[in-house]
Design a protein around this motif. Structure first.
Motif, PDB file in Angstrom:
ATOM      1  N   LEU A 135       0.832  -1.207   0.000  1.00 32.45           N
ATOM      2  CA  LEU A 135       0.000   0.000   0.000  1.00 32.45           C
ATOM      3  C   LEU A 135       0.867   1.257   0.000  1.00 32.45           C
ATOM      4  O   LEU A 135       0.513   2.269  -0.620  1.00 32.45           O
ATOM      5  CB  LEU A 135      -0.926  -0.005   1.216  1.00 32.45           C
ATOM      6  CG  LEU A 135      -2.099  -0.999   1.173  1.00 32.45           C
ATOM      7  CD1 LEU A 135      -2.832  -1.017   2.506  1.00 32.45           C
ATOM      8  CD2 LEU A 135      -3.066  -0.639   0.043  1.00 32.45           C
ATOM      9  N   LEU A 161      -6.587  -6.385   4.909  1.00 29.18           N
ATOM     10  CA  LEU A 161      -5.840  -5.515   3.997  1.00 29.18           C
ATOM     11  C   LEU A 161      -5.734  -6.126   2.606  1.00 29.18           C
ATOM     12  O   LEU A 161      -5.841  -5.410   1.593  1.00 29.18           O
ATOM     13  CB  LEU A 161      -4.439  -5.255   4.562  1.00 29.18           C
ATOM     14  CG  LEU A 161      -4.362  -4.384   5.820  1.00 29.18           C
ATOM     15  CD1 LEU A 161      -2.917  -4.256   6.284  1.00 29.18           C
ATOM     16  CD2 LEU A 161      -4.933  -2.995   5.551  1.00 29.18           C
ATOM     17  N   ILE A 179      -6.989  -4.523  -0.840  1.00 30.55           N
ATOM     18  CA  ILE A 179      -6.094  -4.322  -1.987  1.00 30.55           C
ATOM     19  C   ILE A 179      -6.654  -4.980  -3.247  1.00 30.55           C
ATOM     20  O   ILE A 179      -6.596  -4.404  -4.345  1.00 30.55           O
ATOM     21  CB  ILE A 179      -4.688  -4.893  -1.664  1.00 30.55           C
ATOM     22  CG1 ILE A 179      -4.020  -4.062  -0.579  1.00 30.55           C
ATOM     23  CG2 ILE A 179      -3.813  -4.930  -2.915  1.00 30.55           C
ATOM     24  CD1 ILE A 179      -2.726  -4.650  -0.055  1.00 30.55           C
ATOM     25  N   GLN A 202      -9.103  -2.919  -5.301  1.00 29.01           N
ATOM     26  CA  GLN A 202      -8.665  -1.676  -5.920  1.00 29.01           C
ATOM     27  C   GLN A 202      -8.773  -1.781  -7.444  1.00 29.01           C
ATOM     28  O   GLN A 202      -8.616  -2.874  -8.010  1.00 29.01           O
ATOM     29  CB  GLN A 202      -7.220  -1.362  -5.509  1.00 29.01           C
ATOM     30  CG  GLN A 202      -7.049  -1.105  -4.025  1.00 29.01           C
ATOM     31  CD  GLN A 202      -7.892   0.050  -3.538  1.00 29.01           C
ATOM     32  OE1 GLN A 202      -7.780   1.171  -4.037  1.00 29.01           O
ATOM     33  NE2 GLN A 202      -8.757  -0.224  -2.572  1.00 29.01           N
ATOM     34  N   GLN A 252      -2.047  -5.265  -8.097  1.00 29.56           N
ATOM     35  CA  GLN A 252      -2.076  -6.057  -6.869  1.00 29.56           C
ATOM     36  C   GLN A 252      -2.136  -7.555  -7.129  1.00 29.56           C
ATOM     37  O   GLN A 252      -2.075  -8.363  -6.195  1.00 29.56           O
ATOM     38  CB  GLN A 252      -3.281  -5.652  -5.995  1.00 29.56           C
ATOM     39  CG  GLN A 252      -4.625  -6.143  -6.526  1.00 29.56           C
ATOM     40  CD  GLN A 252      -5.241  -5.173  -7.532  1.00 29.56           C
ATOM     41  OE1 GLN A 252      -4.528  -4.373  -8.123  1.00 29.56           O
ATOM     42  NE2 GLN A 252      -6.542  -5.234  -7.720  1.00 29.56           N
TER      43      GLN A 252
END
Length: 375
Positions: free
Chosen positions: A62, A116, A120, A123, A128
């Protein structure tokens, strides 16, 4: 591809050579450092640290937005060290036991890491993709720089281990005595733990978060069955770990749709199972053989004592007696009679037995030892 073809291509194919060398080095360093975790009774520490490393990978991505393995592993190292610090702090500053602290840190960090990763993955950019490989590992992504890093860390760990071998050994087996000698036990403990965390972080890319603890503990558990000497255990654990990496990679490459990490762990488990059964000192097979031998020896000595008591009632110890006299005594078997005859303690003639001079002296020695123990 068969396993034979794999080994024939090993020295000519760059990819196979890199992956095999990487898994072998990883197995060796995990075996060496895992020995200290096993002997310190911190087996669950590896599981907690490997799961605690996951949020560090996600946070590193991130922050940087890049999937550079060195940066992601650095984040995993920081997160793993934070998790280790939390575990130590909870056990030292509260009334919680170590297993409770390990479970709390494992669940908290792994849950945060999964949160997390989910964030991700949702997104809009496609950068990712592939982060989930750190959950179960993907040895095929190893490159020469990764292997070089493993070799450097393994060499550094080996040098530190040799330099502080006496201190490590003292701390393992008698921490209080180590303090009385003036050694800084906290520094030694932190050093061991740091390298354990480092080994775990290095293995995340290959074996993954979920299975990394097995890679750390299985070679050490197998080696523990073969020796009581620390140096031999560390060496055997490194060998078992290296062979697990090599053969696990070979089996995975020879079959389609087999992940390398899980296969390596399964091969390491085979070493553990083999050691649990066939190791001479602690193996189940030899333990059972010793138990049967001891039980047979006990039966022989008990029967000999009975015969001695019967023979003592006659002036001639070689006076023959009927075998059926022994039927009422517990422990008597025909096998024990044959064994006693082979030992030349008795002679058999049809349905009669007679005590020999050698048997009489053996029985007398047993009685003398028994009387000494009673006194």
């Amino acid at each position: 591809m068969t396993i034979t073809e794999y080994f024939s291509l090993l020295f000519n194919d760059y990819t196979l050579r890199t992956i095999t060398l990487g898994t072998a080095v990883l197995g060796a360093i995990c075996g060496m450092l895992g020995s200290f975790a096993v002997l310190r009774k911190e087996s669950l520490l590896g599981d907690a640290i490997s799961h605690a490393a996951l949020p560090g990978i996600a946070v590193a991505f991130l922050i940087t937005g890049a999937k550079d393995s060195n940066i992601l592993l650095l984040g995993a190292l920081v997160s793993g060290l934070i998790g280790t610090f939390w575990i130590r702090a909870m056990t030292e500053k509260t009334h919680l036991k170590s297993d409770t602290a390990l479970g709390l840190v494992l669940s908290l960090f792994f849950g945060f890491g999964m949160l997390l990763l989910t964030f991700i993955q949702k997104q809009p950019n496609a950068n990712q993709a592939g982060l989930d490989k750190y959950l179960f590992g993907q040895a095929a992504t190893l490159v020469e720089s990764d292997v070089r890093l493993m070799v450097i860390v393994t060499s550094l760990a080996l040098v530190v281990m040799l330099l502080f071998w006496k201190e490590f050994k003292l701390l393992l087996f008698d921490a209080d005595y180590t303090k009385t000698l003036g050694f800084n036990t906290r520094f030694i403990d932190i050093t061991i733990t740091f390298f354990i965390v480092l080994a775990i972080v290095l293995g995340l890319q290959t074996v993954g978060v979920v299975l990394m603890s097995a890679m750390l503990l299985a070679p050490a558990a197998a080696a523990r069955q073969w020796t009581n000497k620390l140096s031999v255990m560390v060496l055997l654990a490194a060998i078992f770990g290296a062979f697990s990496g090599v053969f696990g990679t070979a089996i995975s490459a020879s079959q389609n749709n087999l992940s390398t990490g899980p296969v390596i762990v399964l091969v390491a488990s085979v070493f553990v199972l083999f050691s649990f059964i066939f190791s001479p000192g602690r193996g189940l097979l030899f333990r059972q053989l010793r138990f049967r031998r001891n039980r047979r020896d006990l039966q022989l000595k008990k029967t000999l004592q009975i015969m001695f008591g019967i023979a003592e009632t006659h002036d001639n110890i070689s006076h023959p007696h009927a075998i059926k006299i022994l039927n009422n005594f517990q422990g008597f078997t025909k096998i024990s009679l044959r064994q006693m005859e082979e030992n030349e303690w008795i002679t058999l003639d049809g349905q009669k037995w007679a005590l020999t001079q050698k048997g009489f002296e053996e029985a007398r020695t047993m009685f003398d030892k028994k009387e000494e123990n009673n006194q």
